[in-house]
Write a protein that holds these residues in place. Structure first.
Motif, mmCIF file in Angstrom:
data_model
loop_
_atom_site.group_PDB
_atom_site.id
_atom_site.type_symbol
_atom_site.label_atom_id
_atom_site.label_comp_id
_atom_site.label_asym_id
_atom_site.label_seq_id
_atom_site.Cartn_x
_atom_site.Cartn_y
_atom_site.Cartn_z
ATOM 1 N N THR A 1 -7.322 4.338 5.485
ATOM 2 C CA THR A 1 -7.409 5.687 6.040
ATOM 3 C C THR A 1 -6.620 5.782 7.341
ATOM 4 N N ARG A 2 -6.791 4.816 8.213
ATOM 5 C CA ARG A 2 -6.083 4.843 9.493
ATOM 6 C C ARG A 2 -4.586 4.624 9.338
ATOM 7 N N LEU A 3 -4.192 3.781 8.401
ATOM 8 C CA LEU A 3 -2.756 3.598 8.136
ATOM 9 C C LEU A 3 -2.136 4.875 7.588
ATOM 10 N N LEU A 4 -2.875 5.575 6.750
ATOM 11 C CA LEU A 4 -2.374 6.832 6.205
ATOM 12 C C LEU A 4 -2.253 7.893 7.295
ATOM 13 N N MET B 1 0.850 -1.181 0.000
ATOM 14 C CA MET B 1 0.000 0.000 0.000
ATOM 15 C C MET B 1 0.885 1.230 0.000
ATOM 16 N N PRO B 2 1.188 1.750 -1.145
ATOM 17 C CA PRO B 2 2.167 2.829 -1.217
ATOM 18 C C PRO B 2 1.584 4.226 -0.999
ATOM 19 N N LEU B 3 2.370 5.023 -0.294
ATOM 20 C CA LEU B 3 2.129 6.457 -0.246
ATOM 21 C C LEU B 3 2.651 6.981 -1.573
ATOM 22 N N ILE B 4 1.768 7.511 -2.423
ATOM 23 C CA ILE B 4 2.234 7.887 -3.753
ATOM 24 C C ILE B 4 2.567 9.368 -3.894
ATOM 25 N N GLU B 5 2.083 10.182 -2.975
ATOM 26 C CA GLU B 5 2.462 11.590 -3.023
ATOM 27 C C GLU B 5 2.138 12.261 -1.706
ATOM 28 N N LYS B 6 3.016 13.183 -1.316
ATOM 29 C CA LYS B 6 2.784 14.021 -0.143
ATOM 30 C C LYS B 6 2.982 15.460 -0.599
ATOM 31 N N ILE B 7 2.006 16.302 -0.316
ATOM 32 C CA ILE B 7 2.022 17.698 -0.757
ATOM 33 C C ILE B 7 1.966 18.589 0.480
#
Length: 193
Positions: free
Chosen positions: A50-53, A1-7
């Protein structure tokens, strides 16, 4: 489950997560997360993702919901959450925040008469209808109190659709600036104020 972008923009941290793992894999990596068993695997994946994010952005945060169904966290920050297809987005800020992600498809144009005044429906494209809907969703989430009429209470000023930019809206005697960008056949829309 990748984090694909952080802004990071406008005192806001936005994270986009792609739900690529199976529900069983998500359950394995979310050992400390208690979750209800929804009938839909998609809803279960959204709940866990959602909770992992949130843990990825603010490990100490605990997510709850107010009486209107708006998310809240215990860190004196504001939070907004959205899901679309296999994407989860979260915005966290010290200011009120609203976020939405919508797939660009013909659903918004089919429903346009429910959220766009009749004089603004002529020559409406799929992209523009999707972007207007997403802006109104972001404002609704920013408001955090429910009970809005998308068609009458939120007025979007005229704009041209681009890959990214700002859109201006009027809501409750406030002029709001909404940021957007096209992302993987979706519009990501947010405001922090």
């Amino acid at each position: 489950m990748p984090l694909i972008e952080k802004i990071k923009n406008n005192n806001c941290i936005i994270a986009i997560w792609e739900m690529t793992d199976s529900l069983n894999d998500l359950k394995k990596i979310s050992k400390n997360i208690k979750f209800p068993e929804y009938k839909s695997d998609k809803r279960n994946k959204e709940f866990i993702s959602t909770r992992l994010l949130i843990q990825n952005i603010l490990p100490e945060a605990v997510l709850t919901y107010n009486k209107y169904g708006a998310p809240e966290i215990n860190t004196n920050d504001f939070i907004s959450i959205s899901h679309s297809n296999n994407l989860v987005v979260i915005a966290v800020s010290k200011s009120k925040v609203g976020i939405d992600i919508e797939k660009i498809d013909d659903k918004a144009i089919r429903l346009a008469s429910k959220f766009i005044s009749s004089e603004n429906i002529a020559n409406l494209s799929i992209k523009k209808a999707t972007l207007i809907w997403s802006c109104k969703e972001a404002i609704y989430k920013w408001h955090q109190k429910g009970n809005l009429n998308f068609k009458d209470d939120i007025k979007i000023e005229s704009f041209e659709v681009k890959e990214s930019g700002e859109i201006f809206a009027n809501f409750n005697h406030n002029k709001l600036t909404i940021n957007y960008k096209e992302f993987n056949r979706h519009f990501l829309v947010y405001l922090c104020k």
